[in-house]
Design a protein around this motif. Structure first.
Motif, short mmCIF file in Angstrom:
data_model
loop_
_atom_site.label_atom_id
_atom_site.label_comp_id
_atom_site.label_asym_id
_atom_site.label_seq_id
_atom_site.Cartn_x
_atom_site.Cartn_y
_atom_site.Cartn_z
N LEU B 18 77.23 29.68 -0.81
CA LEU B 18 77.80 31.01 -1.04
C LEU B 18 78.79 30.97 -2.20
CD1 LEU B 18 77.35 33.61 0.59
CD2 LEU B 18 79.48 33.14 1.78
N GLY B 22 78.31 32.81 -5.68
CA GLY B 22 79.31 33.79 -6.08
C GLY B 22 79.90 33.48 -7.45
N ARG B 26 79.43 36.65 -9.73
CA ARG B 26 80.57 37.56 -9.88
C ARG B 26 81.20 37.43 -11.25
NH1 ARG B 26 82.11 39.97 -5.06
NH2 ARG B 26 83.45 41.21 -6.43
N CYS B 35 85.73 31.68 -5.21
CA CYS B 35 84.47 30.98 -4.93
C CYS B 35 84.65 29.47 -5.06
CB CYS B 35 83.39 31.47 -5.88
SG CYS B 35 82.89 33.15 -5.54
#
Lengths: 598, 101
Positions: B18, B22, B26, B35
């Motif tokens: 994750l 990210g 992002r 992150c």
């Protein structure tokens, strides 16, 4: 009461014996940095650059002296591990410590002139560089994955700040942020790899991992292999090998030039030291798993670094891609995974330190105030203005290209030899091909430096003198559309407009152009008289007035501070002297490998 | 109640993935920092889980090193962000376009 006495009597806590002598170079380096920072915060004004430079040289020199003493110690008493086997003092670690200490001294010399020129007071540059150097030393000495991680972070965090140091340039901060985000990503990947390796082997100590792997055959080693590959990714990020190189050109270009030289030398030395120790000694039994990966990485690193450097127009970016190419060469030694490979890699790292810091020292000087003049066109005619500086730069570039009678040749020869002996003949051939490609862009910078500014006249003025010139222009225009006519126009005008070369056709045109101009140079009867007004008109036609101004500024001499000259002189001396008399340094690297504790 | 150790490892790898995803997707620099923290803490969870599974306290001690390093990293990172975005309205990575990678 008596029960407590019984309990305390039986549960003494045994602390590991800490042998401070083992980490004395690091203690001196870090302690010196903290001391310097303390002094700087106690005095009212910002510390003068002279004070911090002298302090740094004394501290790094002491550290170097202690490392040499450690060398003498392990030569007579043999290598040893210390502090609960978390650090190891052997020939390998001492050589890395010496390399990093030398890099620190040279960078302090280069940084002195830079800080004065940019008007930066204070000791931050020196303090952060020393902290970063401490981290790199620990990476060389680590015998535990967590020490590797700590060394990596101490080195990297200081480098992030160093990259952002020139707060007047927006590019500096941008470079720092890119370096930080990608560096943080690689650190997280690395520590996750450590965690998985810990889970698979039950320890983070490198010696114990090696023992575990040699005594146990793991039926399904998925976790271990995942950990191993994540560790590899973390290392390859730090040494700028190709799938993980994205940060390199931007950070090298954006960071202040002395920092770039320091970063190129120290981050590579530290990263490769840990990579060699972790993979060759700890994961030696898993060679069949990681050697193919490194083989592939080395191939693309070599070819990509050399190929992309050809089309760069900023000298710092050229050197950044060349450093990627050099990383590929060191990977050759790692991929060989033999004692010879380790020795060759160590030799490469040691000599590359001098070549790269020297080259970036020249780039620092030529960047002028503001550290912004790095376009390759502004190097034109440097040999006419400052012959010694141009000569030093040419020698350092030739050494990086691998010219004989320099350490660069010996370094490349040794890694290729190690690779051939380890059975990776195709890889060795690819490495040599990439060296040939790389030689072209090193020679291009050299040729531009030795092309006189008088040749900066224009095509109309040259045409009657030489037929080649007249042929080169139109043929270039007909061969490549758009980009083709930009290249000759730029090279002949040399006033800041950027060449856009696409592929080999443009390169051929450029070479003919340069040859033509060199021929022009050898005809002393034909002296070209430049009309300044004409010059400006020409510049207006090609670019705007600022280009003309910068062109005029480019022809001015750059001041060469004594300390920077000393640093460049030392780098050139080491590169040439040990290239002509190779035995001592090769024996040094060889002996360092013999004293290697696997 | 007993929970298999594998579940913790799977959770940690999910958190790590994750965080990595990210970071790549992002654009806000502060979210990118978070992150990175997520990835580091996934590693911490893995350390603690393995430490319990192996019955070795060493793995839990390592977590403290990672925590300290993460804190130091964030301090430096936020310093750089403040230095860059002092004169800008948003902290977006797309605003950084001087250097072409």
């Amino acid at each position: 009461m008596s029960a407590l006495a019984v309990v305390t009597a039986h549960s003494t806590i045994v602390l590991p014996h800490i042998r401070y002598l083992a980490i004395l170079p690091e203690i001196v380096m870090l302690g010196g940095a903290v001391l310097l920072l303390g002094i700087a915060s106690l005095v009212r004004r910002p510390l003068r650059v002279t004070v911090s430079t002298v302090g740094t040289i004394v501290i790094a020199g002491t550290s170097l002296g202690l490392a040499l003493w450690q060398w003498a110690d392990i030569s007579s008493h043999g290598p040893y591990t210390a502090i609960d086997h978390a650090v190891v003092v052997d020939g390998f670690s001492v050589l890395i410590t010496i390399t990093v200490a030398c890099a620190m001294i040279l960078s302090a010399l280069v940084g002195d002139g830079y800080l004065r020129r940019e008007g930066v007071d204070g000791c931050e540059f020196h303090v952060l560089a020393m902290v970063s150097a401490t981290g790199a030393m620990f990476m060389g000495e680590a015998n535990d994955l967590i020490i590797v991680f700590l060394g990596l972070e101490i080195m990297s965090i200081a480098l992030y700040v160093l990259a952002a140091m020139n707060h007047r340039r927006a590019a500096s901060g941008e470079a720092a942020l890119k370096y930080f985000v990608l560096g943080g990503f690689s650190s997280a990947v690395f520590i996750y790899g450590v965690a998985l390796t810990y889970g698979a082997t039950g320890t983070t100590n490198l010696t114990q991992i090696a023992d575990f792997l040699s005594h146990n055959v793991i039926a399904s080693n998925g976790v271990l292999l995942a950990g191993l590959s994540l560790l590899l990714v973390g290392f390859l990020f730090k040494v700028a090998a190709v799938p993980f190189h994205m940060w390199t050109p931007d950070v090298y270009q954006g960071a202040p030039s002395p920092v770039t030289g320091f970063m190129a030398a120290v981050a590579k030395a530290g990263g490769f030291a840990a990579l060699l120790r972790v993979f060759v000694s700890s994961f030696g039994t898993l060679q069949s798993d990681w050697r193919p990966i490194l083989y592939a990485v080395a191939v693309i690193t070599l070819l990509f670094g050399a190929g992309v450097a050809l089309v760069q127009r900023d000298v710092k970016r050229v050197l950044a891609y060349s450093s990627i190419n050099h990383a590929g060469f060191v990977l050759l030694g790692v991929e060989a995974a033999t004692a010879q490979g380790v020795s060759a890699s160590l030799y490469y790292l040691f000599t590359y330190t001098f070549m790269t810091i020297g080259a970036f020292a020249v780039v620092t000087l030529l960047g002028r105030r503001g550290d912004g003049h790095h376009d390759i066109a502004s190097y034109r005619g440097l040999a006419g203005r400052q012959p010694l500086l141009a000569l030093a730069f040419a020698v350092l570039l030739l050494a990086q290209a691998g010219a004989p009678f320099t350490t660069g040749f010996l370094a490349k020869f040794q890694v290729v030899d190690a690779s051939v002996n380890a059975g990776s003949v195709p890889l060795a051939v690819i490495a040599m091909v990439s060296a040939a490609i790389a030689a072209f862009f090193y020679l291009r910078i050299g040729l531009i430096m030795y092309t006189p500014v008088a040749g900066k006249g224009f095509l109309p003025g040259i045409e009657p003198l030489d037929d080649d010139e007249a042929n080169a222009g139109p043929s270039g225009e007909s061969e490549t559309d758009g980009t083709g006519d930009a290249a000759p126009a730029e090279l002949s005008a040399g006033n800041g407009q950027r060449p856009v070369w696409s592929g080999t056709e443009g390169a051929v045109v450029v070479r003919t152009q340069l040859n033509a101009e060199l021929l022009l140079d050898t005809a002393p009867g034909e002296v070209q008289v430049l009309d300044p007004s004409e010059d400006i008109v020409e510049a207006d036609a090609v670019d705007d007035e600022t280009a003309a101004e910068s062109a005029a500024e480019d022809t001015a001499k750059v001041p060469v501070p004594a300390l920077a000259a000393l640093a460049i002189g030392l780098c050139v001396a080491v590169t040439v002297v040990f290239g002509v008399i190779p035995a001592p340094l090769i024996d040094f690297a060889h002996k360092a490998t013999l004293l290697f504790i696997p | 109640m007993s929970i298999p150790g594998d579940w913790y490892l799977i959770l940690a790898s999910a958190l790590f993935a994750l965080g990595a995803f990210g970071l790549l997707v992002r654009r806000n620099v502060l979210v990118m920092f978070m992150c990175i923290e997520l990835m580091l803490n996934a590693a911490n969870l893995t350390f603690v889980t393995f430490s319990r599974m192996l019955g070795d306290i060493g793995g839990q001690a390592l977590v403290f090193f990672v925590l300290v390093v993460a804190a130091a990293e964030v301090v430096v990172g936020l310093g750089i962000v403040v230095a860059i975005f002092r004169r800008r309205s948003s902290a977006t990575a797309d605003d950084l376009h001087i250097l072409k990678g």
